[in-house]
Design a protein around this motif. Structure first.
Motif, short mmCIF file in Angstrom:
data_model
loop_
_atom_site.label_atom_id
_atom_site.label_comp_id
_atom_site.label_asym_id
_atom_site.label_seq_id
_atom_site.Cartn_x
_atom_site.Cartn_y
_atom_site.Cartn_z
N ARG A 1 -72.45 -3.88 -5.66
CA ARG A 1 -71.03 -3.58 -5.38
C ARG A 1 -70.10 -4.43 -6.36
NH1 ARG A 1 -72.26 -3.61 0.33
NH2 ARG A 1 -71.13 -5.53 0.71
N LEU A 2 -70.42 -5.70 -6.48
CA LEU A 2 -69.66 -6.51 -7.19
C LEU A 2 -69.66 -6.05 -8.80
CD1 LEU A 2 -70.59 -10.11 -5.97
CD2 LEU A 2 -68.30 -8.86 -5.94
N ARG A 3 -71.02 -5.35 -9.15
CA ARG A 3 -71.06 -4.92 -10.52
C ARG A 3 -70.33 -3.61 -11.03
NH1 ARG A 3 -76.98 -4.34 -12.69
NH2 ARG A 3 -76.33 -5.04 -14.53
N THR A 4 -69.90 -3.04 -10.00
CA THR A 4 -68.96 -1.71 -10.20
C THR A 4 -67.68 -2.33 -10.59
OG1 THR A 4 -68.49 -1.63 -7.87
CG2 THR A 4 -70.37 -0.65 -8.45
N GLY A 5 -67.26 -3.62 -10.24
CA GLY A 5 -65.85 -3.85 -10.39
C GLY A 5 -65.55 -4.60 -11.80
N GLU A 6 -64.51 -5.45 -12.01
CA GLU A 6 -64.42 -6.00 -13.23
C GLU A 6 -65.39 -7.28 -13.64
OE1 GLU A 6 -59.84 -5.82 -14.36
OE2 GLU A 6 -60.02 -6.99 -12.35
N LEU A 7 -65.89 -7.62 -12.53
CA LEU A 7 -66.87 -8.97 -12.93
C LEU A 7 -67.98 -8.44 -13.71
CD1 LEU A 7 -66.97 -10.24 -9.44
CD2 LEU A 7 -66.48 -11.61 -11.28
N ARG A 8 -68.44 -9.54 -14.55
CA ARG A 8 -69.41 -9.38 -15.54
C ARG A 8 -70.60 -9.90 -14.83
NH1 ARG A 8 -66.68 -11.15 -21.43
NH2 ARG A 8 -65.46 -9.37 -21.54
N ASP A 9 -71.86 -9.50 -15.33
CA ASP A 9 -73.08 -10.14 -14.58
C ASP A 9 -73.00 -11.92 -14.58
OD1 ASP A 9 -73.93 -7.80 -14.29
OD2 ASP A 9 -75.29 -7.73 -15.65
N THR A 10 -72.62 -12.48 -15.82
CA THR A 10 -72.56 -13.95 -15.77
C THR A 10 -71.49 -14.33 -14.85
OG1 THR A 10 -73.20 -13.82 -18.14
CG2 THR A 10 -72.51 -15.78 -17.28
N GLU A 11 -70.61 -13.75 -14.64
CA GLU A 11 -69.45 -14.13 -13.64
C GLU A 11 -69.81 -14.12 -12.20
OE1 GLU A 11 -65.98 -12.51 -16.66
OE2 GLU A 11 -66.20 -11.90 -14.65
N ILE A 12 -70.62 -13.13 -11.82
CA ILE A 12 -71.09 -12.84 -10.62
C ILE A 12 -71.97 -13.90 -10.18
CG2 ILE A 12 -72.59 -11.42 -9.35
CD1 ILE A 12 -71.34 -9.22 -10.61
N MET B 1 -66.10 -6.86 -0.62
CA MET B 1 -65.40 -8.23 -1.16
C MET B 1 -64.42 -7.80 -2.53
SD MET B 1 -67.59 -11.57 -2.53
CE MET B 1 -68.62 -11.65 -0.98
N SER B 2 -63.35 -8.02 -2.26
CA SER B 2 -62.54 -7.42 -3.61
C SER B 2 -62.09 -8.66 -4.43
CB SER B 2 -61.44 -6.76 -2.79
OG SER B 2 -60.53 -7.63 -2.09
N ILE B 3 -62.24 -8.62 -5.71
CA ILE B 3 -61.69 -9.55 -6.61
C ILE B 3 -60.53 -9.05 -7.22
CG2 ILE B 3 -62.61 -10.87 -8.48
CD1 ILE B 3 -64.22 -11.14 -5.90
N ALA B 4 -59.27 -9.63 -6.79
CA ALA B 4 -58.13 -9.02 -7.53
C ALA B 4 -57.67 -9.59 -8.62
CB ALA B 4 -56.86 -9.21 -6.27
N THR B 5 -57.90 -10.75 -8.76
CA THR B 5 -57.72 -11.57 -10.15
C THR B 5 -58.54 -11.04 -11.52
OG1 THR B 5 -57.49 -13.71 -8.76
CG2 THR B 5 -57.05 -13.89 -10.83
N PHE C 1 -83.94 -10.46 -13.65
CA PHE C 1 -83.04 -10.38 -12.22
C PHE C 1 -82.76 -9.04 -12.00
CE2 PHE C 1 -79.37 -10.96 -9.78
CZ PHE C 1 -79.93 -12.35 -9.25
N ARG C 2 -82.84 -8.96 -10.63
CA ARG C 2 -82.77 -7.54 -9.96
C ARG C 2 -81.38 -7.45 -9.02
NH1 ARG C 2 -87.80 -4.71 -9.64
NH2 ARG C 2 -87.03 -3.36 -8.04
N TRP C 3 -80.58 -6.66 -9.42
CA TRP C 3 -79.50 -6.40 -8.63
C TRP C 3 -79.33 -5.80 -7.51
CZ3 TRP C 3 -75.72 -9.52 -10.42
CH2 TRP C 3 -75.89 -10.09 -11.77
N GLU C 4 -80.52 -4.80 -7.15
CA GLU C 4 -80.78 -3.99 -6.08
C GLU C 4 -81.72 -4.35 -5.41
OE1 GLU C 4 -80.65 0.15 -6.91
OE2 GLU C 4 -79.29 -0.13 -8.49
N PRO C 5 -81.87 -4.22 -3.98
CA PRO C 5 -82.78 -4.65 -3.04
C PRO C 5 -84.34 -4.01 -3.85
CG PRO C 5 -81.05 -3.63 -1.84
CD PRO C 5 -80.78 -3.43 -3.44
N ARG C 6 -85.30 -5.03 -3.40
CA ARG C 6 -86.56 -4.79 -4.00
C ARG C 6 -87.28 -3.67 -2.75
NH1 ARG C 6 -88.66 -8.68 -7.87
NH2 ARG C 6 -90.80 -8.19 -7.10
N ARG C 7 -87.72 -2.80 -3.17
CA ARG C 7 -88.37 -1.86 -2.18
C ARG C 7 -90.02 -1.56 -2.62
NH1 ARG C 7 -84.88 -2.59 1.30
NH2 ARG C 7 -82.94 -1.98 1.03
#
Length: 258
Positions: A96-107, A1-5, A252-258
């Motif tokens: 994956r979204l956290r590796t781009g420009e999006l901040r946590d609040t924006e996600i 999922m790419s966020i170009a803006t 809040f967890r950003w990766e799968p809980r194992r």
């Protein structure tokens, strides 16, 4: 999922559009979020016929309308978003979204936008339907109803993210929202007005998350809510929202809980 803006609003809008597409493919979420809240007010209308609402100073419409708003917040926003956050986390979308420009609040906000807007539109539709079908007059204090609805939308999204924090899988996301949902339906004045509860029980139920929303929306129509009661409801709603935001920031967890 790419966020170009690259602007925050543009990034959130792009994420919201992508989330809306994914949400539209989930038939179970669509049924629960769109159709269940439209049917449940009918059961409240049936229950209202068996109660002495005059004792609480209410008409059937003044019971059903806030309940309809509450059902929409619980199903279209809260329950739906718990599933969205958990499934996207388990599918590594959030990571994956956290590796781009999006901040946590924006996600989190962008992912919540489709459900929140759906809940808002559904609430407005239900309010219009209740007003026409139950012969309700115009609200005496519309600012209270608007405030209650907006607070409910924000609080429901925040509570959904907090609930997702300790929800392990997409399957369990169908279960973890249930305690809050049942407590709200039974104790927030949706089926039975708090005025008909014993005083001690009513005082406890006033502290439930959805109670201030129901109180403010109902007070917007009846005009019988004092300034003190309105500020009390506002304080409870803001407190729950603050607690939910704090829990999300810490847990809040950003990766799968194992």
């Amino acid at each position: 999922m790419s966020i170009a803006t690259t602007t925050p609003s543009g990034r959130m809008a792009s994420l919201a559009r992508a989330e809306l597409t994914l949400l539209g493919r989930n038939k179970g979420a669509l049924v629960a979020g769109l159709f269940v809240p439209l049917v449940l007010p009918l059961s409240v209308r049936s229950a209202a016929e068996e109660m002495d609402l005059a004792k609480a100073g209410l008409t059937p419409g003044e019971l059903v309308l806030p309940a309809a708003v509450g059902f929409s917040l619980l199903f279209a926003v809260y329950s739906t978003l718990v599933g969205v956050y958990v499934v996207r986390r388990e599918e590594l979308v959030l990571k994956r979204l956290r590796t781009g420009e999006l901040r946590d609040t924006e996600i989190l906000s962008g992912a919540a936008l489709p459900a929140v807007l759906t809940g808002l539109l559904q609430c407005l539709l239900l309010i219009a339907g209740c007003a026409v079908l139950l012969d309700l007059s115009a609200p005496s204090a519309p600012h209270l109803a608007v405030l209650g609805l907006l607070l409910g939308l924000v609080m429901s999204a925040a509570l959904a993210a907090a609930t997702a924090s300790w929800t392990r899988t997409g399957e369990s996301a169908q279960v973890t929202p249930m305690p809050l949902m049942f407590a709200s339906m039974l104790g927030s004045g949706m089926f039975v007005p708090l005025e008909l509860f014993p005083d001690r029980l009513a005082s406890v139920c006033e502290l439930l998350p959805l109670t201030p929303v129901v109180t403010l929306v109902r007070g917007g129509w009846t005009g019988g809510l004092s300034a003190g009661d309105a500020f009390g409801a506002l304080a409870v709603a803001l407190a729950w929202t603050a607690v939910a935001v704090f829990a999300v920031r810490r847990r809040f967890r950003w990766e799968p809980r194992r």
